[in-house]
Motif scaffolding. Structure first.
Motif, PDB file in Angstrom:
ATOM      1  N   PRO A   1       0.692  -1.193   0.011  1.00  0.00           N
ATOM      2  CA  PRO A   1       0.139  -0.024   0.019  1.00  0.00           C
ATOM      3  C   PRO A   1       0.888   1.201   0.141  1.00  0.00           C
ATOM      4  O   PRO A   1       1.720   1.223   0.660  1.00  0.00           O
TER       5      PRO A   1
ATOM      6  N   VAL B   1       0.664   5.562  -0.489  1.00  0.00           N
ATOM      7  CA  VAL B   1      -0.076   6.883  -0.159  1.00  0.00           C
ATOM      8  C   VAL B   1       0.877   7.959  -0.174  1.00  0.00           C
ATOM      9  O   VAL B   1       1.980   8.000   0.279  1.00  0.00           O
TER      10      VAL B   1
ATOM     11  N   VAL C   1      -3.473   7.397  -3.756  1.00  0.00           N
ATOM     12  CA  VAL C   1      -3.137   5.824  -3.247  1.00  0.00           C
ATOM     13  C   VAL C   1      -2.976   5.110  -4.389  1.00  0.00           C
ATOM     14  O   VAL C   1      -3.205   5.451  -5.729  1.00  0.00           O
TER      15      VAL C   1
ATOM     16  N   THR D   1      -3.626  -0.220  -1.737  1.00  0.00           N
ATOM     17  CA  THR D   1      -4.139   0.575  -0.354  1.00  0.00           C
ATOM     18  C   THR D   1      -5.722   0.433  -0.546  1.00  0.00           C
ATOM     19  O   THR D   1      -6.320   0.319   0.563  1.00  0.00           O
TER      20      THR D   1
ATOM     21  N   THR E   1      -7.635  -1.464   2.689  1.00  0.00           N
ATOM     22  CA  THR E   1      -8.835  -0.544   3.376  1.00  0.00           C
ATOM     23  C   THR E   1     -10.249  -1.116   3.072  1.00  0.00           C
ATOM     24  O   THR E   1     -11.159  -0.795   3.876  1.00  0.00           O
TER      25      THR E   1
ATOM     26  N   ARG F   1     -11.078   4.625  -4.356  1.00  0.00           N
ATOM     27  CA  ARG F   1      -9.941   5.746  -4.428  1.00  0.00           C
ATOM     28  C   ARG F   1     -10.604   7.163  -4.307  1.00  0.00           C
ATOM     29  O   ARG F   1     -10.085   7.784  -3.458  1.00  0.00           O
TER      30      ARG F   1
ATOM     31  N   ILE G   1      -3.501  -1.338   9.454  1.00  0.00           N
ATOM     32  CA  ILE G   1      -4.606  -0.986   8.783  1.00  0.00           C
ATOM     33  C   ILE G   1      -5.712  -1.902   8.990  1.00  0.00           C
ATOM     34  O   ILE G   1      -5.904  -3.237   9.108  1.00  0.00           O
TER      35      ILE G   1
ATOM     36  N   TYR H   1       5.543   0.975   8.197  1.00  0.00           N
ATOM     37  CA  TYR H   1       5.572   1.861   7.265  1.00  0.00           C
ATOM     38  C   TYR H   1       7.043   2.636   7.041  1.00  0.00           C
ATOM     39  O   TYR H   1       7.630   3.197   8.252  1.00  0.00           O
TER      40      TYR H   1
END
Length: 593
Positions: A316, A318, A329, A333, A337, A341, A379, A391
């Motif tokens: 993912p 971003v 994104v 991603t 999630t 988008r 997430i 991350y």
């Protein structure tokens, strides 16, 4: 006529003086005639004057003196008879100090044997070697020493030419360094790199090429480069195109691994030339585009190319504005999630994590520090599924150099966490088995120090775990030398099995054990220590002793004894029974009494 009043003695002295002067004059003339004199020094009222004598060898002397190399003539025992100015300059020693001195005195200690060997090889007309000389200024001078056997006026000797290669060596070192640097750049590249000859043979490859083909370097080199592509003719056409045009860019091919795996690549290639300017071959670099090969190969717009890279990532990705809003994104991603988008862009970045405040702290840290690495977050998918991630993020700037936002990439570590949990469970399970064992179990360093123990070790030794760890295991055995011998046997043969030993407890109680041991190794295969297991056989030994005693009583009793099964079948008799009944043991065994 004047009268000479000198005595006879005075006249004889004068005659002797004249005779010596005549002898000296004749020797001088002989030296001049034989070429042994190069110059004469004549004393005149106005001072001394030098007159040189030129012979057939004069041009050669001029040649030697004008050489850029050092030159010398040595006697058979290595002493300098003659040397030119260049040698004196190289050695930074005056010529007059060099003459009559052994040249070996100027040779570095580690090369003196080599130097002596060169001088002794009189059966070879000319030989040479690379040696180091010590200069008068204390410097080291790397030279090539060439030696030739020379006979002058029936005097055997050695002619020596000294060539300074210090600068050449420096250039070679620079060249080698440059080569190693270039080689390192090739090897560190993640892209497969290859050089191809004009006839299509592989000349060199880097490690990435070995990885993508699954073939070793020595097998690749010299083989046909086209053989490693799914479409050999397309590869051949590409190579011809390089030779005809000088370069190709983003040429699509697919490399086949020996396992059958296919890697789609884009090749950039150009010809390279030898020092004479002739085309020597082609240098080609392949970029792996398997994950996103669709239209990326022909995209010319930087923004679209960057977009493709983002979408091709399985992680993912971003971009976040300075106020914490999502600006862009990638597809990964969306998958992580479960949100489209359109809904994600413009929303608060921290809203999609199980700990929003921790996420907010993370991206603020990026703005203050420039980067964050392996920042742990989780997430939350709209379905409730949670994905653990690490991350990595850094700021990015606009063309004016101003901070425009943060680019963040999340690596899914869910599987890794599960693996860590399984590992932890397995370790706990293994530890539980060790602790549940009734046998003494220890791990030892190579020095015999205890690293870890189980509960049974505490019980057998009568010593607590805290006291046992870091102590010497041999302290707890009646015969420490036998334990050390067992360990040595385990290290030598790989194991030792049922080695009889005796443990002593502080109370004075002894425990008889059978000891097994084997070495354990680290990931590199090096032995780090020993695993030891001891089984308590004290009661077993006592029982065996009782059985041995009973057998002895049975065999040596004066009374006749027989042993039967429950149905009366005789299974054993002693010697007294045989003596009393006159029946042999074989006659009665199996009979019913």
């Amino acid at each position: 006529m004047a009268t000479d009043n000198r005595t006879c003695s005075e006249l004889l002295s004068e005659i002797e003086t004249l005779r010596l002067r005549l002898e000296e004059a004749e020797e001088t003339l002989h030296a001049i005639y034989s070429g042994e004199v190069d110059a004469l020094v004549i004393s005149r009222p106005e001072g001394e004057q030098i007159f040189t004598l030129q012979g057939a060898e004069h041009p050669y002397r001029i040649l030697v003196e004008s050489m850029s190399e050092g030159a010398a003539f040595l006697t058979s025992d290595g002493k300098i008879v003659y040397c030119n100015k260049q040698l004196a300059d190289l050695l930074q020693v005056p010529i007059e100090k060099l003459i009559s001195s052994p040249l070996v005195d100027c040779v570095a200690h580690q090369d003196q044997a080599l130097f002596t060997g060169l001088l002794k090889k009189t059966n070879i007309k000319t030989n040479r070697g690379e040696i180091t000389l010590n200069t008068g200024a204390g410097n080291k001078l790397l030279v090539i020493l060439s030696c030739s056997v020379i006979n002058l006026a029936d005097n055997p000797g050695v002619g020596v030419v000294v060539t300074d290669i210090t600068e050449r060596k420096k250039m070679e070192d620079i060249s080698n360094t440059a080569y190693q640097y270039a080689r390192s750049l090739l090897e560190v590249s993640l892209d497969p790199l290859v050089t191809v000859s004009v006839d299509g043979k592989v000349m060199d490859v880097n490690e990435a090429t070995i990885t993508v083909t699954g073939i070793e370097r020595d097998q690749l080199i010299g083989s046909n480069v086209f053989a490693y592509f799914t479409e050999p003719e397309l590869a051949r056409t590409g190579l011809k195109k390089v030779f005809s045009q000088g370069t190709v860019t983003d040429y699509p091919l697919a490399i086949r691994h020996v396992s059958g795996k296919v890697t789609d690549v884009l090749y950039n290639a150009s010809i390279y030339r030898n020092p004479q300017g002739e085309v020597a071959g082609v240098f080609a670099a392949a970029r792996d585009v398997t994950a996103g090969k669709l239209a990326e190969a022909k995209l010319q717009n930087i923004a679209l190319y960057a977009r493709s890279l983002l979408e091709a990532s399985l992680d993912p990705l971003v971009t976040i504005s300075v106020d914490g809003k999502i600006m862009d994104v990638n597809q990964a991603t969306l998958a992580a999630t479960g949100i489209s988008r359109e809904q994600l862009i413009g929303s608060d970045f921290s809203a999609y994590f199980t700990e929003p405040d921790l996420a907010r702290t993370g991206y603020q840290q990026v703005f203050s520090q420039g980067t964050v690495t392996d920042y742990p977050l989780a997430i939350r998918h709209v379905s409730g599924k949670v994905t653990d991630v690490l991350y990595n993020a850094s700021i990015y700037r606009n063309p004016q150099g101003e901070v425009a936002g943060v680019f963040a990439a999340a690596r899914d570590v869910t599987d890794r966490k599960l693996a860590e949990q399984r590992l932890e469970t397995n370790l706990y399970y293994t530890r539980s088995l060790i602790e549940a064992s009734l046998d003494l179990m220890v791990t030892l360093s190579l020095e015999g120090k205890i690293i870890s123990v189980n509960k049974a070790t505490e019980q057998m030794t009568g010593v607590t775990r805290t006291q046992l760890v870091d102590s010497d295991l041999s302290l707890y055995f009646v015969e420490p030398e036998k334990l050390l011998a067992a360990h040595q046997a385990a290290l030598t043969h790989g194991f030792v099995v049922e080695y009889p030993l005796t443990i002593k407890q502080g109370s004075g109680t002894v425990v008889e054990v059978l000891y097994n041991a084997s070495p354990y190794r680290n990931q590199s295969g090096a032995i780090e220590g020993l695993l030891g297991v001891a089984r308590n056989v004290t009661e077993h030994n006592k029982t065996e002793e009782k059985l041995r005693l009973a057998a002895s009583v049975f065999d040596h009793a004066w009374e006749g004894i027989l042993i039967t099964t429950t149905d009366g079948t005789i299974v054993n008799v002693n010697e007294a029974f045989t003596r009393i009944t006159s029946y042999s043991r074989d006659e009665v065994l199996g009979q019913n009494r």
